[in-house]
Design an enzyme around this catalytic site. Structure first.
Site, mmCIF file in Angstrom:
data_model
loop_
_atom_site.group_PDB
_atom_site.id
_atom_site.type_symbol
_atom_site.label_atom_id
_atom_site.label_comp_id
_atom_site.label_asym_id
_atom_site.label_seq_id
_atom_site.Cartn_x
_atom_site.Cartn_y
_atom_site.Cartn_z
ATOM 1 N NE ARG A 112 -3.906 0.547 1.904
ATOM 2 C CZ ARG A 112 -5.146 0.684 2.377
ATOM 3 N NH1 ARG A 112 -5.394 1.526 3.364
ATOM 4 N NH2 ARG A 112 -6.141 -0.023 1.880
ATOM 5 C CG HIS A 139 -8.424 -0.156 -2.911
ATOM 6 N ND1 HIS A 139 -7.652 -1.231 -2.510
ATOM 7 C CD2 HIS A 139 -9.073 0.262 -1.784
ATOM 8 C CE1 HIS A 139 -7.824 -1.443 -1.224
ATOM 9 N NE2 HIS A 139 -8.681 -0.555 -0.756
ATOM 10 C CD GLN A 142 -12.964 -1.730 -0.950
ATOM 11 O OE1 GLN A 142 -12.175 -1.574 -0.028
ATOM 12 N NE2 GLN A 142 -14.178 -2.188 -0.753
ATOM 13 C CG ASP A 233 -13.573 6.378 -1.268
ATOM 14 O OD1 ASP A 233 -13.531 6.322 -0.021
ATOM 15 O OD2 ASP A 233 -12.539 6.298 -1.976
ATOM 16 C CB CYS A 273 -14.096 1.313 -0.083
ATOM 17 S SG CYS A 273 -13.659 3.065 -0.016
ATOM 18 N NE ARG A 301 -10.662 -5.273 0.458
ATOM 19 C CZ ARG A 301 -9.805 -4.319 0.843
ATOM 20 N NH1 ARG A 301 -10.261 -3.234 1.427
ATOM 21 N NH2 ARG A 301 -8.508 -4.430 0.623
HETATM 22 N N1 CP Z 1 -11.353 -0.080 2.354
HETATM 23 C C1 CP Z 1 -10.084 -0.125 2.768
HETATM 24 O O1 CP Z 1 -9.137 -0.378 2.011
HETATM 25 O O2 CP Z 1 -9.935 0.095 4.106
HETATM 26 P P1 CP Z 1 -8.579 0.271 4.895
HETATM 27 O O3 CP Z 1 -7.973 1.582 4.458
HETATM 28 O O4 CP Z 1 -8.963 0.250 6.327
HETATM 29 O O5 CP Z 1 -7.652 -0.860 4.538
HETATM 30 N N1 NVA Z 2 -9.960 6.636 -1.663
HETATM 31 C C1 NVA Z 2 -9.601 6.267 -0.324
HETATM 32 C C2 NVA Z 2 -9.855 4.817 -0.098
HETATM 33 C C3 NVA Z 2 -9.524 4.314 1.275
HETATM 34 C C4 NVA Z 2 -9.763 2.855 1.415
HETATM 35 C C5 NVA Z 2 -8.148 6.612 -0.071
HETATM 36 O O1 NVA Z 2 -7.316 6.372 -0.936
HETATM 37 O O2 NVA Z 2 -7.846 7.141 1.000
#
Ligand code: CP
Ligand code: NVA
Length: 315
Positions: A112, A139, A142, A233, A273, A301
Site C-alpha cells: 500500500r 484499489h 477492494q 467514497d 469501501c 475483503r
Molecule cells: N477499504 C479499505 O481499504 O480500508 P482500509 O484503508 O482500512 O484498509
Molecule cells: N480513496 C480512499 C480509499 C480508502 C480505502 C483513499 O485512498 O484514501
C-alpha cells in the site's frame, strides 16, 4: 486416448502480480469471485502450507491489513508486517534491493503506497507476486470484494448498473476496470474537475468490449438514476488531507443522502469501501439504512483476498 482435463483458469494466475484490476482477464475475475464464494460458504478449503505474505504499508489501513493477515492465517500461511518505518525502506534502501531481498524470504508482497510507479518498481524487481493493496491510482482488491457483494445481492452481475458518486479516485478507477470486465455498467458521477483519469476511462471502455457502458456524468441525480448499486467514497483520499476543506466546498450537493438514493432502483444496494465520513459523502441514515451492504462488503475483503492469495500462490 483420454484428453487431460482443462486446467482451471485460475492456474494461470500462479506467480503473477495484481497491480491493477486490468491485470485479470474477465474469466479470471469471474473465477476468483466464484472461488471466493466457495471459500466463504466453507465448501472449499485451501492450505498454502506455511507460505508467507509480506505487508509493506506506507499508508494507514484497517480492513486491508487485517483481512490479508486473517486470509493468510486461514490458508495455513503467515504475514509479516514490513512497515517502512521499521525496515530499512524508511531509511532509503532502494526498492530494487529491498524487493530482491524480500523475494528470498517471502512468497508474496502486498503493498500500500502512494504512486503506482513505486508499486510497479517493486513488481519489476521482485520474483514473487506483488499485490496492490491500494495506491493513488487503484484499489483492485477492494473492487473484487465490491463485485462479490453485488453478486451476492443480485445473483449475477452482468447487465447491472453500478453508480459511483464522488471523487474520481483510486476506488472509482478499479470499479470502472473490474466492472467493465464483468459486464457491469459503471456510471461515475462527480463534480467538474474531479473526473477519473481519462486513460483509465478509455482502458475500461476497451475492456468492456461493448458488453458494458462506462460513463462519467456531472449531475448526482443523473448518476444514480435506476442504478442497482450506489457507491461512494471519501472526498479527500489519504495524501490529500490538505485539500479537505476545498474539496468539501467542491463536493457540496454530492452527499449520498436518502433523497439521492430514492432515484436509484428500488432494489439498489449501498456500498462504501470505508472508512466513511458520515455527514460528508454519505448520511448516517443511508449508511445505517436497510439498503446498506457496507459491512458485508468489508467482510468480503477477506473472502476475495483469500481466493486471490490461493490463486497467486498456487493453492
Ligand atoms: N477499504 C479499505 O481499504 O480500508 P482500509 O484503508 O482500512 O484498509
Ligand atoms: N480513496 C480512499 C480509499 C480508502 C480505502 C483513499 O485512498 O484514501
Amino acid at each position: 486416448m483420454e484428453s487431460p482435463s482443462a486446467p482451471s483458469p485460475l492456474a494461470a494466475l500462479q506467480g503473477r502480480d495484481l497491480l491493477s484490476s486490468a491485470d485479470l482477464s474477465a474469466l479470471e475475475t469471474r473465477q476468483l469471485l466464484a472461488l471466493a464464494t466457495e471459500l466463504k460458504a466453507g465448501r472449499r478449503q485451501i492450505n498454502l502450507g506455511g507460505k508467507v505474505l509480506g505487508l509493506i504499508f506506507s499508508k494507514a489501513s484497517t480492513r486491508t491489513r487485517v483481512s490479508f493477515t486473517v486470509a493468510m492465517a486461514r490458508l495455513g500461511g503467515q504475514t509479516i508486517d514490513l512497515n517502512p518505518s521499521v525496515t530499512q525502506v524508511g531509511r532509503g534502501e532502494p526498492i530494487a534491493d529491498t524487493a530482491r531481498v524480500l523475494s528470498r524470504y517471502c512468497d508474496a508482497l502486498a503493498i500500500r503506497t502512494f504512486g503506482q510507479q513505486e508499486l510497479a518498481e517493486y513488481a519489476h524487481w521482485a520474483s514473487i507476486p506483488v499485490i496492490n493493496a491500494l495506491t493513488d491510482l487503484e484499489h483492485p482488491c477492494q473492487a473484487l470484494a465490491d463485485f462479490l457483494t453485488l453478486q451476492e445481492a443480485f445473483g449475477a452481475v452482468e447487465g447491472l448498473t453500478l453508480s459511483y458518486v464522488g471523487d474520481g479516485n483510486n476506488v472509482a478507477h478499479s470499479l470502472m476496470l473490474c466492472g467493465a470486465l464483468l459486464g457491469v455498467n459503471v456510471r461515475i458521477g462527480c463534480p467538474v474537475g474531479f473526473e477519473p483519469s481519462a486513460a483509465v476511462l478509455s482502458q475500461a471502455r476497451a475492456l468492456a468490449q461493448g458488453n458494458a457502458k462506462v460513463e462519467v456524468v456531472h449531475d448526482p441525480v443523473a448518476a444514480v438514476r435506476s442504478a442497482h448499486a450506489v457507491y461512494t467514497d471519501v472526498w479527500a483520499s489519504m495524501g490529500q488531507e490538505q485539500e479537505q476543506e476545498d474539496r468539501q466546498r467542491a463536493f457540496a450537493g454530492w452527499c449520498l443522502n436518502e433523497e439521492l438514493l430514492a432515484e436509484a432502483d428500488s432494489r439498489a444496494i449501498v456500498l462504501h469501501c470505508l472508512p466513511a465520513h458520515r455527514g460528508e459523502e454519505i448520511t448516517a441514515g443511508v449508511i445505517e439504512g436497510s439498503a446498506s451492504r457496507v459491512f458485508d462488503q468489508a467482510e468480503n475483503r477477506l473472502h476475495a483476498q483469500q481466493a486471490l492469495l490461493a490463486a497467486l500462490l498456487g493453492g
